[in-house]
Design an enzyme around this catalytic site. Structure first.
Site, PDB file in Angstrom:
ATOM      1  CE1 TYR A  24       1.309   0.606   4.293  1.00  0.00           C
ATOM      2  CE2 TYR A  24       0.757  -1.723   4.198  1.00  0.00           C
ATOM      3  CZ  TYR A  24       1.411  -0.672   4.809  1.00  0.00           C
ATOM      4  OH  TYR A  24       2.169  -0.903   5.919  1.00  0.00           O
ATOM      5  N   GLY A  25       2.171   1.133   0.082  1.00  0.00           N
ATOM      6  CA  GLY A  25       3.023   2.313   0.244  1.00  0.00           C
ATOM      7  C   GLY A  25       4.202   2.319  -0.696  1.00  0.00           C
ATOM      8  CB  THR A  26       7.812   2.900  -0.014  1.00  0.00           C
ATOM      9  OG1 THR A  26       8.084   1.815   0.872  1.00  0.00           O
ATOM     10  CG2 THR A  26       7.522   4.172   0.773  1.00  0.00           C
ATOM     11  CG  LEU A  27       7.334  -2.597  -0.473  1.00  0.00           C
ATOM     12  CD1 LEU A  27       6.781  -3.585   0.538  1.00  0.00           C
ATOM     13  CD2 LEU A  27       8.626  -3.118  -1.083  1.00  0.00           C
ATOM     14  CD  GLU A  94       7.625  -3.295   5.030  1.00  0.00           C
ATOM     15  OE1 GLU A  94       7.764  -2.446   5.925  1.00  0.00           O
ATOM     16  OE2 GLU A  94       7.198  -3.003   3.904  1.00  0.00           O
TER      17      GLU A  94
END
Length: 173
Positions: A24-27, A94
């Site tokens: 949902y983010g920087t990936l 993570e």
């Protein structure tokens, strides 16, 4: 095996576990950490079936999905199929299980026909309650990512103490 692991393979000596993961983010594709998923299989754009708080926090502007189901918005992201070794690499990025928790949630794939699929997601269960007072997003955008500081560019770990509540533990689900 659990509902989110499927055996893929051809021939007797090629059997590798695959895991579905929601990011949902920087990936996400074309975001600062997307190189971790270069060799993963993109499945589809997806949205969480339940609401979660997605906030940007700390001095390095990390997007955090907080473990407070039912608060915030349904979150837009992407689903990938990853191998065991790719999952280990993501766990390391993570800081699972010390910082983030990896747990199973349901997402709706935005295919021609919407389909609900269980998958893994990295979620912050051990968060400071004050994070719930931040603006909650439904979609982490390229504009948001412009202020993100990559792990290799961080000078210290103050961002960890800014968001983590060490008295909390990862939720079991």
């Amino acid at each position: 095996s659990s509902g989110i692991n499927a055996e893929y393979g051809e021939g007797e000596d090629f059997a590798m576990s695959k895991h579905l993961i929601f990011v949902y983010g920087t990936l996400k594709r074309n975001f600062p950490n997307s190189h971790y998923l270069t060799n993963a299989e993109f499945i589809a754009a997806a949205v969480t079936s339940k609401k979660f708080p997605l906030v940007i926090a700390s001095g390095v502007n990390i997007p955090y999905l907080l473990g407070k189901e039912g608060v915030g918005h349904k979150i837009h992201g992407e689903m990938y199929s990853v191998t065991d070794s790719q999952l280990k690499e993501l766990d390391s990025l993570e800081k699972y299980p010390d910082r983030y928790n990896r747990r199973e949630i349901s997402v709706v794939l935005k295919k021609p026909e919407p389909i609900v699929v269980p998958c893994y997601v990295y979620i912050l269960d051990k968060f400071k309650d004050c994070l719930l007072e931040l603006d909650m997003l439904e979609d982490y955008t390229a504009e948001h990512s412009e202020t993100y500081v990559k792990p290799c560019d961080r000078t210290d770990l103050t961002h960890v103490s800014e968001v983590l509540d060490f008295s909390k533990s990862n939720l079991e689900q």
